[in-house]
Write a protein that holds these residues in place. Structure first.
Motif, mmCIF file in Angstrom:
data_model
loop_
_atom_site.group_PDB
_atom_site.id
_atom_site.type_symbol
_atom_site.label_atom_id
_atom_site.label_comp_id
_atom_site.label_asym_id
_atom_site.label_seq_id
_atom_site.Cartn_x
_atom_site.Cartn_y
_atom_site.Cartn_z
ATOM 1 N N ASN B 275 -8.159 -21.088 -44.219
ATOM 2 C CA ASN B 275 -6.963 -20.298 -44.528
ATOM 3 C C ASN B 275 -7.204 -19.378 -45.723
ATOM 4 O O ASN B 275 -6.841 -18.214 -45.722
ATOM 5 N N ARG B 276 -7.832 -19.966 -46.742
ATOM 6 C CA ARG B 276 -8.106 -19.168 -47.937
ATOM 7 C C ARG B 276 -9.063 -18.021 -47.601
ATOM 8 O O ARG B 276 -8.851 -16.888 -48.021
ATOM 9 N N PHE B 279 -7.231 -15.278 -45.705
ATOM 10 C CA PHE B 279 -6.356 -14.525 -46.610
ATOM 11 C C PHE B 279 -7.161 -13.464 -47.353
ATOM 12 O O PHE B 279 -6.784 -12.292 -47.407
ATOM 13 N N GLU B 282 -8.302 -10.677 -44.996
ATOM 14 C CA GLU B 282 -7.206 -9.768 -44.633
ATOM 15 C C GLU B 282 -6.840 -8.860 -45.777
ATOM 16 O O GLU B 282 -6.509 -7.693 -45.585
ATOM 17 N N LEU B 283 -6.881 -9.424 -46.963
ATOM 18 C CA LEU B 283 -6.545 -8.625 -48.138
ATOM 19 C C LEU B 283 -7.561 -7.493 -48.304
ATOM 20 O O LEU B 283 -7.205 -6.345 -48.572
ATOM 21 N N ARG B 284 -8.834 -7.814 -48.103
ATOM 22 C CA ARG B 284 -9.863 -6.776 -48.183
ATOM 23 C C ARG B 284 -9.621 -5.682 -47.150
ATOM 24 O O ARG B 284 -9.663 -4.494 -47.459
ATOM 25 N N ALA B 286 -6.834 -4.910 -45.718
ATOM 26 C CA ALA B 286 -5.598 -4.182 -46.017
ATOM 27 C C ALA B 286 -5.840 -3.153 -47.124
ATOM 28 O O ALA B 286 -5.342 -2.030 -47.060
ATOM 29 N N LEU B 287 -6.634 -3.533 -48.122
ATOM 30 C CA LEU B 287 -6.943 -2.593 -49.205
ATOM 31 C C LEU B 287 -7.706 -1.377 -48.666
ATOM 32 O O LEU B 287 -7.394 -0.237 -48.982
ATOM 33 N N LEU B 288 -8.696 -1.654 -47.819
ATOM 34 C CA LEU B 288 -9.510 -0.557 -47.294
ATOM 35 C C LEU B 288 -8.716 0.298 -46.305
ATOM 36 O O LEU B 288 -8.972 1.497 -46.166
#
Lengths: 328, 328
Positions: B275-276, B279, B282-284, B286-288
């Motif tokens: 899960n970690r 997360f 996905e964050l990476r 989303a940033l890109l």
């Protein structure tokens, strides 16, 4: 040294200033990044028409005699009055531990020349970081007035692509072998080569080297025709780095290719595309660096990671919370 | 359908709601992403103790009989009264164009079962996007009450790592072969396997399959001992998907392994780490994504790219300008 002193020293061709500046661009510290950007911008601003070196990417699997080639080829250029810088892109150097101490000893003559500058590989395993540092080191060497920058890489992984993205010419060094084997060189690397040099065309291996050269020359003509290649290119030459045979011809071919590309506009177009590419790459790295650099963002992201790990929240929602933190 | 209707429909096990929800999580549109995050959160909130399926990652190079295995193994589980979902991670499916139409026809019996749900590969080439979609589809299938989720991947590239990061068990399907060849399977994939199934242990190939099984069993015991493996694991079994031989034993071994890992705490720890991991991934992404999604940021970044390409500014300074735009 402050930015002004570094800038003046580099433009004046001082090795100490150049070394210090490369150390600066190699640093990942945020304040160093800001200073490095300011230095690169100051160097650009100080030059009415920016100095340009011929950037030669050089690849070859271990054992093909790359160090000997750089030593002989570099010495030949220095004797012609050219200033030569040697940089390395080797994402594995930190692991193997070898090249950091080794770079200068394996190019003993060249390293003692006033007209040559050899910089060991940056000791970092992450290719993205190594790439940026090397690219900026190339820019520093150009500003310091070097005529030729050799960017060396070992023939593994993705580092060839990285090197070709910062080179004007890409040279592939091969050893004599049967024509039906690719010597561990990936096809993609073969396709980015502007010039193939079959080394060790001396002694017992001379005939094999000439055969290998002919095989590759034939294969290259069949395989490719790229808009950036004039008639007769890509070429394959047999050379002997040890006996310093064929190095003058190799240098002449590089010059022919570079001149043609300059005249046809390929040179400027390629450099423009490379600059754009590196800007986007750096921007990507900088965005991602926010997540790992110490500070409130990283701490908040780590806490969100904990709630995701424990199942308190979903990754999707945690991502939205993290983005809100990054763009309040 | 609104989020509430979708959520209720999924928890009620309605296939239509599940299909629609998977289509939603597969969408890259920003409003769909927000709705998908809300749906996943609503599903989590609606379950006092969340439903958990056994997530089985399945890999094998083309030709080992993966479709036949999924069909036979899936049917065997359905006959035991279990609900089985089949998802695919195949970053190349958009290029080959094959699997999108093919997934249901190649598992003809299973696709007609009320207790089975087969979802074709998302038609996108980018592995990061495919990974997120598949992971969220797994979560939706769990909420819909499926007991087993089979996540299939072809044995190429990095997709195995992606699949193993969203699986509780990783099963590698192999064909009978000489013990000294790895059948195109990378060593890293061999190392993530929890169970190796040598398929086609029937007819002429039966003896070869048994020999291959013994070779791999011996090699695995020599090669590895991981904390998440109980005594005797990783195991290698010979099976025949065609004759439905050994499937019950394979299922029993998976159960043994899953039970042991649950009892030892590995299960919960692995899921928390996964899960970690997702997360952060996905964050990476989303940033890109900010750089490529239409809007003022992308336009400004493109203009900065132009000045870098034309040499008006350096990549380093342009990156700082772009970061300032992103974090005003």
């Amino acid at each position: 040294m402050d930015t002004k002193t570094l800038c003046d020293g580099i433009l004046d061709g001082q090795r100490r200033a150049l070394s210090k500046a490369i150390t600066l661009v190699e640093s990942a510290r945020a304040d160093h990044r800001v200073q490095a950007a300011a230095l690169l911008e100051a160097l650009k601003a100080a030059q009415a028409s920016p100095r340009e070196a011929l950037r030669i990417g050089l690849s070859g699997t271990p054992g093909v005699g790359k160090s000997t080639f750089i030593e002989s080829f570099g010495m030949a250029l220095v004797r012609e009055g050219l200033k030569v810088a040697v940089l390395a892109v080797d994402p594995s150097s930190a692991r193997s531990g070898g090249s950091i101490l080794g770079d200068k000893t394996r190019m003993e003559l060249l390293s003692r020349e006033a007209g040559a500058f050899i910089r060991p590989s940056p000791s970092q395993t992450e290719l993205g970081g190594v790439a940026r540092r090397t690219r900026e080191a190339v820019a520093l060497c150009e500003a310091a007035g070097f005529d030729v920058v050799l960017i060396e890489t070992v023939g593994v992984g993705q580092s060839e692509t990285v090197v070709s993205e910062m080179s004007d010419l890409f040279v592939l060094l091969l050893a004599p072998a049967g024509g039906d084997e690719l010597q561990g060189v990936k096809r993609g690397i073969m396709e980015m080569a502007d010039l193939i040099l079959v080394n060790k065309a001396d002694g017992d291996l001379k005939a094999a080297a000439n055969r290998t050269r002919a095989d590759y020359a034939a294969a290259l003509r069949l395989l490719r025709k790229r808009p950036q290649d004039p008639d007769g290119f890509p070429k394959a030459l047999a050379i002997s780095a040890l006996q310093e045979d064929g190095l003058a011809q190799a240098w002449a071919e590089m010059g022919t290719l570079a001149d043609w590309r300059r005249a046809q506009g390929h040179w400027a177009r390629t450099r423009a595309n490379q600059n754009r590419h590196w800007f986007m790459e750096e921007l990507r790295l900088a965005l991602l660096a926010q997540l790992t650099q110490a500070g409130p963002v990283r701490d908040a992201v780590a806490r969100l990671g904990d709630s995701v790990a424990s199942g308190t929240t979903t990754p999707a929602l945690a991502v939205q919370s993290a983005l809100a933190l990054l763009h309040p």
